[in-house]
Design a protein around this motif. Structure first.
Motif, mmCIF file in Angstrom:
data_model
loop_
_atom_site.group_PDB
_atom_site.id
_atom_site.type_symbol
_atom_site.label_atom_id
_atom_site.label_comp_id
_atom_site.label_asym_id
_atom_site.label_seq_id
_atom_site.Cartn_x
_atom_site.Cartn_y
_atom_site.Cartn_z
ATOM 1 N N ASP A 137 0.826 -1.214 0.000
ATOM 2 C CA ASP A 137 0.000 0.000 0.000
ATOM 3 C C ASP A 137 0.858 1.261 0.000
ATOM 4 O O ASP A 137 0.486 2.290 -0.560
ATOM 5 C CB ASP A 137 -0.951 0.010 1.198
ATOM 6 C CG ASP A 137 -0.232 -0.037 2.527
ATOM 7 O OD1 ASP A 137 -0.632 0.669 3.456
ATOM 8 O OD2 ASP A 137 0.756 -0.795 2.647
ATOM 9 N N ARG A 138 2.031 1.195 0.639
ATOM 10 C CA ARG A 138 2.941 2.354 0.684
ATOM 11 C C ARG A 138 3.370 2.765 -0.725
ATOM 12 O O ARG A 138 3.618 3.940 -0.987
ATOM 13 C CB ARG A 138 4.155 1.991 1.529
ATOM 14 C CG ARG A 138 5.307 2.983 1.448
ATOM 15 C CD ARG A 138 6.546 2.409 2.080
ATOM 16 N NE ARG A 138 7.716 3.229 1.805
ATOM 17 C CZ ARG A 138 8.973 2.849 2.019
ATOM 18 N NH1 ARG A 138 9.220 1.651 2.511
ATOM 19 N NH2 ARG A 138 9.985 3.646 1.746
ATOM 20 N N TRP A 139 3.445 1.803 -1.633
ATOM 21 C CA TRP A 139 3.989 2.068 -2.968
ATOM 22 C C TRP A 139 2.916 2.345 -4.021
ATOM 23 O O TRP A 139 3.232 2.846 -5.099
ATOM 24 C CB TRP A 139 4.846 0.885 -3.417
ATOM 25 C CG TRP A 139 6.034 0.703 -2.529
ATOM 26 C CD1 TRP A 139 6.125 -0.069 -1.412
ATOM 27 C CD2 TRP A 139 7.304 1.342 -2.669
ATOM 28 N NE1 TRP A 139 7.365 0.040 -0.843
ATOM 29 C CE2 TRP A 139 8.122 0.900 -1.602
ATOM 30 C CE3 TRP A 139 7.832 2.248 -3.593
ATOM 31 C CZ2 TRP A 139 9.431 1.331 -1.433
ATOM 32 C CZ3 TRP A 139 9.144 2.668 -3.424
ATOM 33 C CH2 TRP A 139 9.924 2.209 -2.354
ATOM 34 N N LYS B 160 1.294 9.473 -1.929
ATOM 35 C CA LYS B 160 0.858 10.868 -1.914
ATOM 36 C C LYS B 160 1.893 11.788 -2.568
ATOM 37 O O LYS B 160 1.714 12.982 -2.634
ATOM 38 C CB LYS B 160 0.594 11.305 -0.471
ATOM 39 C CG LYS B 160 -0.549 10.548 0.179
ATOM 40 C CD LYS B 160 -0.794 11.042 1.595
ATOM 41 C CE LYS B 160 -1.935 10.270 2.245
ATOM 42 N NZ LYS B 160 -2.180 10.706 3.645
ATOM 43 N N SER B 161 3.000 11.224 -2.976
ATOM 44 C CA SER B 161 4.042 12.003 -3.655
ATOM 45 C C SER B 161 4.686 11.104 -4.690
ATOM 46 O O SER B 161 4.310 9.950 -4.859
ATOM 47 C CB SER B 161 5.088 12.492 -2.651
ATOM 48 O OG SER B 161 5.825 11.397 -2.136
ATOM 49 N N ASN B 162 5.667 11.633 -5.388
ATOM 50 C CA ASN B 162 6.358 10.848 -6.416
ATOM 51 C C ASN B 162 7.569 10.115 -5.868
ATOM 52 O O ASN B 162 8.400 9.612 -6.619
ATOM 53 C CB ASN B 162 6.786 11.770 -7.570
ATOM 54 C CG ASN B 162 5.590 12.268 -8.366
ATOM 55 O OD1 ASN B 162 4.588 11.569 -8.471
ATOM 56 N ND2 ASN B 162 5.696 13.471 -8.907
ATOM 57 N N GLU B 163 7.725 10.064 -4.531
ATOM 58 C CA GLU B 163 8.888 9.409 -3.952
ATOM 59 C C GLU B 163 8.784 7.895 -4.022
ATOM 60 O O GLU B 163 9.778 7.196 -4.047
ATOM 61 C CB GLU B 163 9.045 9.855 -2.488
ATOM 62 C CG GLU B 163 9.379 11.331 -2.353
ATOM 63 C CD GLU B 163 9.494 11.729 -0.898
ATOM 64 O OE1 GLU B 163 9.335 10.843 -0.035
ATOM 65 O OE2 GLU B 163 9.742 12.911 -0.625
ATOM 66 N N CYS B 164 7.562 7.376 -3.983
ATOM 67 C CA CYS B 164 7.363 5.925 -3.957
ATOM 68 C C CYS B 164 6.507 5.515 -5.150
ATOM 69 O O CYS B 164 5.304 5.282 -5.014
ATOM 70 C CB CYS B 164 6.689 5.488 -2.652
ATOM 71 S SG CYS B 164 7.578 5.968 -1.166
ATOM 72 N N LEU C 130 3.873 -7.870 1.212
ATOM 73 C CA LEU C 130 5.102 -7.209 1.622
ATOM 74 C C LEU C 130 6.166 -7.316 0.536
ATOM 75 O O LEU C 130 6.196 -8.287 -0.227
ATOM 76 C CB LEU C 130 5.613 -7.823 2.933
ATOM 77 C CG LEU C 130 4.613 -7.807 4.096
ATOM 78 C CD1 LEU C 130 5.270 -8.357 5.352
ATOM 79 C CD2 LEU C 130 4.083 -6.414 4.353
ATOM 80 N N LEU C 131 7.060 -6.320 0.488
ATOM 81 C CA LEU C 131 8.073 -6.229 -0.560
ATOM 82 C C LEU C 131 9.463 -6.242 0.048
ATOM 83 O O LEU C 131 9.740 -5.507 1.010
ATOM 84 C CB LEU C 131 7.886 -4.937 -1.366
ATOM 85 C CG LEU C 131 6.497 -4.704 -1.968
ATOM 86 C CD1 LEU C 131 6.434 -3.335 -2.624
ATOM 87 C CD2 LEU C 131 6.151 -5.790 -2.973
ATOM 88 N N LEU D 288 -9.776 3.219 8.196
ATOM 89 C CA LEU D 288 -8.391 3.525 8.541
ATOM 90 C C LEU D 288 -7.624 3.948 7.298
ATOM 91 O O LEU D 288 -7.778 3.345 6.231
ATOM 92 C CB LEU D 288 -7.716 2.310 9.164
ATOM 93 C CG LEU D 288 -8.245 1.876 10.534
ATOM 94 C CD1 LEU D 288 -7.520 0.627 10.983
ATOM 95 C CD2 LEU D 288 -8.070 2.985 11.558
ATOM 96 N N PRO D 289 -6.760 4.961 7.398
ATOM 97 C CA PRO D 289 -5.983 5.380 6.229
ATOM 98 C C PRO D 289 -4.980 4.348 5.785
ATOM 99 O O PRO D 289 -4.641 4.246 4.626
ATOM 100 C CB PRO D 289 -5.282 6.662 6.719
ATOM 101 C CG PRO D 289 -5.243 6.521 8.204
ATOM 102 C CD PRO D 289 -6.481 5.771 8.582
ATOM 103 N N SER D 290 -4.439 3.562 6.711
ATOM 104 C CA SER D 290 -3.463 2.524 6.365
ATOM 105 C C SER D 290 -3.472 1.471 7.448
ATOM 106 O O SER D 290 -3.543 1.781 8.623
ATOM 107 C CB SER D 290 -2.062 3.117 6.233
ATOM 108 O OG SER D 290 -1.148 2.104 5.912
ATOM 109 N N VAL D 291 -3.456 0.220 7.050
ATOM 110 C CA VAL D 291 -3.499 -0.874 8.004
ATOM 111 C C VAL D 291 -2.338 -1.791 7.740
ATOM 112 O O VAL D 291 -2.060 -2.144 6.603
ATOM 113 C CB VAL D 291 -4.816 -1.673 7.885
ATOM 114 C CG1 VAL D 291 -4.832 -2.810 8.883
ATOM 115 C CG2 VAL D 291 -6.022 -0.766 8.104
ATOM 116 N N LEU D 292 -1.636 -2.170 8.757
ATOM 117 C CA LEU D 292 -0.566 -3.158 8.612
ATOM 118 C C LEU D 292 -0.969 -4.399 9.361
ATOM 119 O O LEU D 292 -1.032 -4.396 10.569
ATOM 120 C CB LEU D 292 0.754 -2.637 9.167
ATOM 121 C CG LEU D 292 1.855 -3.683 9.195
ATOM 122 C CD1 LEU D 292 2.246 -4.035 7.771
ATOM 123 C CD2 LEU D 292 3.059 -3.198 9.953
#
Length: 818
Positions: free
Chosen positions: A582-584, A588-592, A632-633, A810-814
């Motif tokens: 989900d992080r990738w 919200k930016s071009n970093e990932c 997961l990566l 939730l905005p993000s769940v791990l």
């Protein structure tokens, strides 16, 4: 104008320039030719996606920089970046790889590392290797720090070459060797290489941990061959000082050690167990051990760590030192692997030396061939150890005259050998120094006077415990837990607190707990998942360990161990440096931002992991919670399925299963509402994940206006309008450039999302589609809510709903480890 005197160097420089251009050309082509040379100002970056990067069956990854083939033997020497499965750290190494019938790298082989530059200083992805314009060969980590260098910037280096013998050579304009890897051996020798005076082979810590020097070395000093433990002082276990040692494999003489009648297909390695072995390659059988060099000179028990520290070798078995009728001072490090040695129950302390004693064990000998004291009696040997704080044991052996003997005073105690009185020609005794627990006399008196009261209290407490246990309806599950958990490594809660720094670095949190970063004693990073709460948490813990504790696949996160101590429930997983998917994709930016090739590989990895669960396990496993937070990566963006807390195991002959609703809203297949479920619920969730990966957004996003919140509705509308590229992730140019492939991937998603579960493909079929073997049907239904019931299946009335997390809120769940 070029003078005649400068012609040789001029032509050499010109040839090297041409060679560099040629090397760059073949780097962009298929691997048809060798590329064994490099020129000044050549630079390489550690990148797992590079054209010459290969992933092998043992999960190791190698990015070849220079390569020298021998197609006759189906082998090649190559050097480059290498990791052995835990790809958070890389070595710059020389390794032997297998070739297939076409002369290309065979990824079904296993690379054999024969030299490495930075064993004690591994580097990460994006580290660089450069042959500078000044002639220095430098390895830098991703942050720019120098990890290793040849320090040859002042020695007129003009080029780099990997020879036919696997020797990495820096040479000057006269083609003279300035620096070579043969002069700096690690743990192996190859044909043509010699171990010379003052050089050492240093074994690795273990066969799987090649990144650090171990304790065992092999060296040549003053025409004597030594194998020893690198303790202080050193402890020798093999010593050969005859003029010559020559057999089929080994040639020792003239102050060096090399192969005897060795061929290109062999190499010799000093193992972490102290054995010096020769390995040989055959095309039909791969690499096999063909010789154990010390075998004719040493028995099994003569190796220093055959039973680990303090372990006693007897009749092929390892055990800990004990004395009948006395307190036990030692315990096994691992009850299932006695060969790993023993540890002290109470560590020795110089501050409490007056409370130390010597534990006497008769008919015990030691591997060391160099005594500390000679012509001494047993009592003097014991006294010498008692007075020396650093001494851990006194091993005494009488000479044949039985009046005096040899005394060993090791500061580290490795394997001891037990030989019976009948077979041992002279007396040999080990005196192990142990720390006694100091007992306070007054406290004993008080405890003694209170014995009656304590006894009655103990009976009362035991009665309460037994009563509670009878009422505990979870006891059967605990008993079952103990049986299941034997599959994995069990950790103490206190140990997990230590390796996580008191749970100091949180990686994320989910519905049932949090995940923390930890580091094991060998330097390996892990993710520790701490489950909080009761009831459902215990069910989740049981399900996860029962599922993943007994299986292993490259696309499933590996369970390293667990903790089930009192109310504590923790799971220890391999560390995945790039976190959850989900992080990738919900960036919200071009970093990932992932490129199209990375997204395709991730989708294929997920499919392979699910196919293994559905079709290749002894029991069919339905995951029930496939979502980006549970993918997961690793450092190379290889995807692995995680979090098996809601999974369900069913027999192969079962077509469906009735269970309470489980999963995350948005990823639940429509049949959950009406009928029993099959593994096709995972296929549906997989289809949702494909859409999210391709579109770069969540399946349901409350931050958008009402018309744009539901991705499935938009997908249906755009498919009808034949404008699917409108919803593709705009953050990556490669997505639009590969438009036709992206649309094909979205059609695979649509097939997986069919409302009638019987029309969805199996995961094995999905893999075939992704690999281009099978086509997606044309008659896809984009009304993804349509359902088909299972004949005879029980209908749900009022259902218990078990959500792993309220993903829509939730905005993000791990849920899984990172």
């Amino acid at each position: 104008m070029v003078s005649l005197c400068s012609l040789p160097s001029f032509f050499l420089s010109f040839a090297l320039v041409l060679l560099s251009l040629f090397s760059n050309f073949i780097d962009a082509q298929a691997q048809d030719y060798d590329y064994p040379n490099a020129t000044l100002s050549t630079r390489w970056t550690n990148n797992a996606m590079a054209s010459h990067s290969h992933r092998f069956v043992d999960e190791s990854i190698a990015q070849t920089i220079l390569l020298r083939r021998n197609e006759f033997f189906h082998l090649a020497y190559t050097c480059g970046f290498y990791c052995n499965g835990n790809c958070n750290s890389y070595l710059f190494a020389i390794f032997i790889i297998q070739l297939n019938d076409n002369g290309l790298v065979a990824e079904n082989g296993i690379p054999q590392v024969v030299w490495s530059a930075n064993r004690n200083n591994p580097v990460k992805i994006n580290s660089t290797l450069e042959l500078t314009s000044e002639g220095d060969f430098v390895l830098k980590d991703a942050d720019g720090t120098v990890a290793w260098s040849t320090n040859t910037s002042t020695k007129s280096v003009v080029g780099l070459n990997l020879t036919d013998l696997g020797n990495l050579v820096l040479f000057d304009e006269d083609n003279a060797t300035v620096w070579q890897s043969f002069d700096h051996p690690t743990d192996s020798l190859v044909p043509g290489q010699k171990l010379r005076q003052r050089q050492k082979l240093m074994a690795s810590v273990s066969e799987t941990n090649r990144t650090f020097d171990g304790l065992i070395s092999l060296s040549v000093n003053d025409n004597v061959l030594f194998a020893q433990m690198e303790t202080n002082p050193t402890q020798i276990y093999f010593e050969y000082d005859a003029p010559n040692l020559h057999d089929e494999y080994v040639d020792f003489g003239g102050g060096s050690l090399s192969f005897g009648q060795a061929s290109y297909t062999q190499y010799m390695k000093l193992g972490s167990d102290g054995h010096l072995r020769v390995y040989e390659f055959t095309y039909s059988n791969g690499w096999k051990e063909v010789a154990d060099v010390f075998k004719g000179y040493l028995s099994d028990y003569a190796y220093p760590i055959v039973c680990g520290q303090y372990g006693i070798y007897s009749d092929g078995q390892c055990s800990c030192p004990t004395l009948s009728g006395r307190e036990s001072y030692f315990k096994l490090v691992n009850n299932r692997q006695p060969n790993l040695g023993c540890s002290e129950n109470v560590p020795l302390s110089c501050e409490a030396s007056k409370h130390q004693s010597l534990l006497e064990l008769k008919y015990i000998t030691y591997f060391s061939l160099t005594p500390d004291l000679v012509d001494i009696d047993a009592s003097s040997c014991k006294e010498a150890c008692t007075k020396n704080c650093s001494c851990k044991a006194a091993i005494f052996q009488y000479e044949s005259n039985r009046t005096s003997g040899r005394c060993y005073l090791p500061t580290q105690v490795f394997s001891l050998m037990n030989i019976s009185e009948k077979t041992f020609s002279y007396n040999s005794t080990a005196y192990l120094k142990v720390q006694n627990v100091r007992r306070n006399h007054c406290l004993l008196v008080i405890l003694g006077s209170s014995l009656g009261a304590l006894f009655i209290m103990a009976i009362f407490i035991i009665a309460i415990v037994l009563f509670v246990q009878r009422r505990d309806n979870n006891q059967a599950k605990e008993d079952y837990l103990d049986r299941v958990l034997r599959m994995s490594n069990r950790f103490k809660y206190s140990d997990l607190k230590t390796i996580t720094g008191e749970f100091g670095k949180k990686l994320g949190e989910g519905g049932f707990g949090s995940v923390f970063e930890g580091t094991l004693s060998d330097g390996t990073k892990v993710a520790v998942k701490r489950l909080d709460g009761f009831g459902q948490v215990n069910k989740s813990f049981l399900a996860e360990v029962k599922t993943i504790g007994s299986i292993h696949h490259v696309n499933l996160v590996r369970l390293v161990g667990f903790c089930a101590e009192k109310s504590h429930r923790l799971l220890v997983y391999e560390y995945m440096s790039n976190g959850s998917l989900d992080r990738w994709i919900f960036h919200k930016s071009n970093e990932c931002v992932l490129n199209w090739q990375q997204r395709k590989n991730i989708i294929l990895d997920i499919a392979k992991g699910l196919n293994y669960l559905h079709e290749d396990c002894r029991q069919k496993i339905i995951h029930l919670d496939i979502k980006p937070q549970n993918i997961l990566l690793d450092g190379n963006f290889n995807a692995k399925v995680a979090d098996f807390g809601l999974s369900k195991l069913i027999d192969k002959d079962q077509s469906h299963v009735v269970t309470t609703m489980k999963g995350t809203p948005g990823y639940l297949a429509p049949e959950w509402l009406r009928a029993a479920i099959t593994e096709k619920v995972d296929v549906y969730s997989f289809g949702v994940v494909i859409l999210e990966i391709v579109c770069g957004r969540k399946i349901f996003d409350r931050s958008l206006d009402e018309e744009g919140r539901d991705l499935l509705s938009i997908f249906t509308r755009k498919a009808e309008e034949e404008r699917l590229l409108d919803i593709v992730d705009k953050s990556s140019d490669g997505m639009q450039l590969n438009g036709p492939q992206v649309v094909d991937m979205m059609r695979i998603a649509a097939w997986c999302l069919q409302g009638d579960y019987t029309k969805r493909p199996s995961m094995s079929t999905v893999i075939k589609v992704l690999e281009g073997i099978v086509e997606v049907p044309e008659d896809l239904d984009y009304n993804f809510s349509a359902q088909a019931s299972i004949g005879g299946a029980a209908r749900f009335g009022r259902m218990d709903v078990e959500f792993s997390a309220t993903a829509a809120l939730l905005p993000s769940v791990l849920s899984g480890p990172r």
